[in-house]
Design an enzyme around this catalytic site. Structure first.
Site, PDB file in Angstrom:
ATOM      1  N   LYS A  14      -1.044   1.962   4.831  1.00 26.42           N
ATOM      2  CA  LYS A  14      -1.474   0.427   4.694  1.00 26.42           C
ATOM      3  C   LYS A  14      -0.742  -0.466   5.042  1.00 26.42           C
ATOM      4  O   LYS A  14      -1.009  -1.372   5.700  1.00 26.42           O
ATOM      5  CB  LYS A  14      -1.944   0.302   3.164  1.00 26.42           C
ATOM      6  CG  LYS A  14      -2.837   1.394   2.441  1.00 26.42           C
ATOM      7  CD  LYS A  14      -3.050   0.798   0.966  1.00 26.42           C
ATOM      8  CE  LYS A  14      -1.932   1.034   0.098  1.00 26.42           C
ATOM      9  NZ  LYS A  14      -1.871   2.559  -0.176  1.00 26.42           N
ATOM     10  N   ARG A  89      -6.407  -2.060  -7.060  1.00 19.95           N
ATOM     11  CA  ARG A  89      -6.074  -0.708  -7.471  1.00 19.95           C
ATOM     12  C   ARG A  89      -6.689  -0.376  -8.724  1.00 19.95           C
ATOM     13  O   ARG A  89      -6.784   0.845  -8.976  1.00 19.95           O
ATOM     14  CB  ARG A  89      -4.585  -0.507  -7.765  1.00 19.95           C
ATOM     15  CG  ARG A  89      -3.733   0.064  -6.515  1.00 19.95           C
ATOM     16  CD  ARG A  89      -2.333   0.007  -7.050  1.00 19.95           C
ATOM     17  NE  ARG A  89      -1.552   0.814  -6.338  1.00 19.95           N
ATOM     18  CZ  ARG A  89      -0.716   0.746  -5.218  1.00 19.95           C
ATOM     19  NH1 ARG A  89      -0.974  -0.414  -4.571  1.00 19.95           N
ATOM     20  NH2 ARG A  89      -0.137   1.557  -4.693  1.00 19.95           N
ATOM     21  N   ARG A 128       9.300   9.831   3.772  1.00 18.98           N
ATOM     22  CA  ARG A 128       9.647   8.429   3.520  1.00 18.98           C
ATOM     23  C   ARG A 128      10.772   8.136   2.506  1.00 18.98           C
ATOM     24  O   ARG A 128      11.778   7.693   2.451  1.00 18.98           O
ATOM     25  CB  ARG A 128       8.614   7.554   3.274  1.00 18.98           C
ATOM     26  CG  ARG A 128       8.711   6.100   2.937  1.00 18.98           C
ATOM     27  CD  ARG A 128       7.557   5.439   3.042  1.00 18.98           C
ATOM     28  NE  ARG A 128       7.159   5.447   1.454  1.00 18.98           N
ATOM     29  CZ  ARG A 128       5.881   4.866   1.086  1.00 18.98           C
ATOM     30  NH1 ARG A 128       4.968   4.214   2.108  1.00 18.98           N
ATOM     31  NH2 ARG A 128       5.687   4.949  -0.196  1.00 18.98           N
ATOM     32  N   ARG A 134      13.184   5.244  -1.284  1.00 17.81           N
ATOM     33  CA  ARG A 134      12.462   4.755  -2.201  1.00 17.81           C
ATOM     34  C   ARG A 134      12.177   5.481  -3.418  1.00 17.81           C
ATOM     35  O   ARG A 134      11.984   6.581  -3.410  1.00 17.81           O
ATOM     36  CB  ARG A 134      11.053   4.473  -1.638  1.00 17.81           C
ATOM     37  CG  ARG A 134      10.558   2.760  -1.725  1.00 17.81           C
ATOM     38  CD  ARG A 134       9.317   2.717  -1.142  1.00 17.81           C
ATOM     39  NE  ARG A 134       8.187   3.014  -1.913  1.00 17.81           N
ATOM     40  CZ  ARG A 134       6.864   2.653  -1.984  1.00 17.81           C
ATOM     41  NH1 ARG A 134       6.463   2.022  -0.830  1.00 17.81           N
ATOM     42  NH2 ARG A 134       5.917   3.083  -2.627  1.00 17.81           N
ATOM     43  N   ARG A 145       1.682   9.710  -9.020  1.00 16.58           N
ATOM     44  CA  ARG A 145       0.703   8.360  -8.363  1.00 16.58           C
ATOM     45  C   ARG A 145      -0.476   8.979  -7.635  1.00 16.58           C
ATOM     46  O   ARG A 145      -1.322   8.071  -7.598  1.00 16.58           O
ATOM     47  CB  ARG A 145       1.822   7.846  -7.184  1.00 16.58           C
ATOM     48  CG  ARG A 145       3.023   7.135  -7.496  1.00 16.58           C
ATOM     49  CD  ARG A 145       4.002   7.145  -6.778  1.00 16.58           C
ATOM     50  NE  ARG A 145       3.798   6.296  -5.447  1.00 16.58           N
ATOM     51  CZ  ARG A 145       4.411   6.750  -4.432  1.00 16.58           C
ATOM     52  NH1 ARG A 145       5.534   7.348  -4.316  1.00 16.58           N
ATOM     53  NH2 ARG A 145       4.264   5.832  -3.419  1.00 16.58           N
TER      54      ARG A 145
END
Ligand code: ATP
Ligand code: MG
Length: 189
Positions: A14, A89, A128, A134, A145
């Site tokens: 996204k 969401r 990532r 992160r 998640r």
């Protein structure tokens, strides 16, 4: 205004595609994840609240997110349009977005569903996490998640189909190829 909801599971791309859309169409961009990470970085009260949820792979409560969203939206002046990245969401957030836009004589132009298989999402997010550090991109939190995505967020696919705004985008392939597919949808609006 061109109001685009960019939708998809964590790691679906996204943010990457939003950056390209901003450049090509001159849109404003709201990434709720980026807003929250900035609050955490700045050590605000909101950031402290958000961190507890994010590190645990959970969503921030709807009422809080909806307020944040409206205030960021209203900070844009003479906007050509807005990309909503990471919002809505939940069904409650989708209802709130529709109402907020209607109050401002606006509506969502299209919802773009970037679809990526789960094994590919896992690979991308772990990579990532290694590169960006992160905190929520670790295997355990990613699994939470993805479960949250399936339970709370994926029902929005039917919600937007019923609302007549849904558009499927194959989220696997080259970044340029995916962007071309997205532009083809937008240019037909
Ligand atoms: P992508 O990689 O596709 O950008 P993502 O799920 O990895 O998606 P963000 O959109 O940056 O990441 O969101 C990170 C976290 O911020 C979420 O797991 C959640 O805790 C919180 N968050 C972001 N947007 C919302 C929202 N609309 N409602 C509730 N919580 C949110
Ligand atoms: Mg993102």
């Amino acid at each position: 205004m061109l109001n685009i909801v960019i939708f998809g599971a964590p790691g679906s791309g996204k943010g990457t595609q939003s950056a390209r859309l901003v450049e090509k169409y001159g849109l404003n961009h709201i990434s709720t994840g980026d807003v929250l990470r900035a609050e955490i970085k700045n050590g605000t009260e909101l950031g402290k609240t958000a961190k507890g949820y994010i590190d645990n792979g959970q969503l921030i409560p709807d009422a809080l997110m909806i307020d944040i969203l409206a205030s960021v939206f209203d900070s844009f002046k003479d906007s050509k349009g807005v990309i909503f990245d990471g919002f809505p969401r939940t069904i409650a957030q989708a209802d709130a977005l529709k109402a907020m836009l209607a109050e401002r004589n606006q509506e969502v132009s299209v919802m773009l569903d970037l679809e990526v298989p789960e094994d590919e999402l896992m690979v991308r997010l772990i990579k990532r996490g290694q590169e960006s550090g992160r905190a929520d991109d670790n295997e355990e939190t990613i699994k939470k998640r993805l479960a949250v995505y399936h339970n709370q967020t994926a029902p929005l696919i039917d919600w937007y189909k019923k609302d007549g705004k849904y558009s499927y985008i194959k989220g696997v392939g080259t970044m340029d190829g995916i962007f071309a597919d997205i532009c083809a949808v937008i240019d037909k609006l």
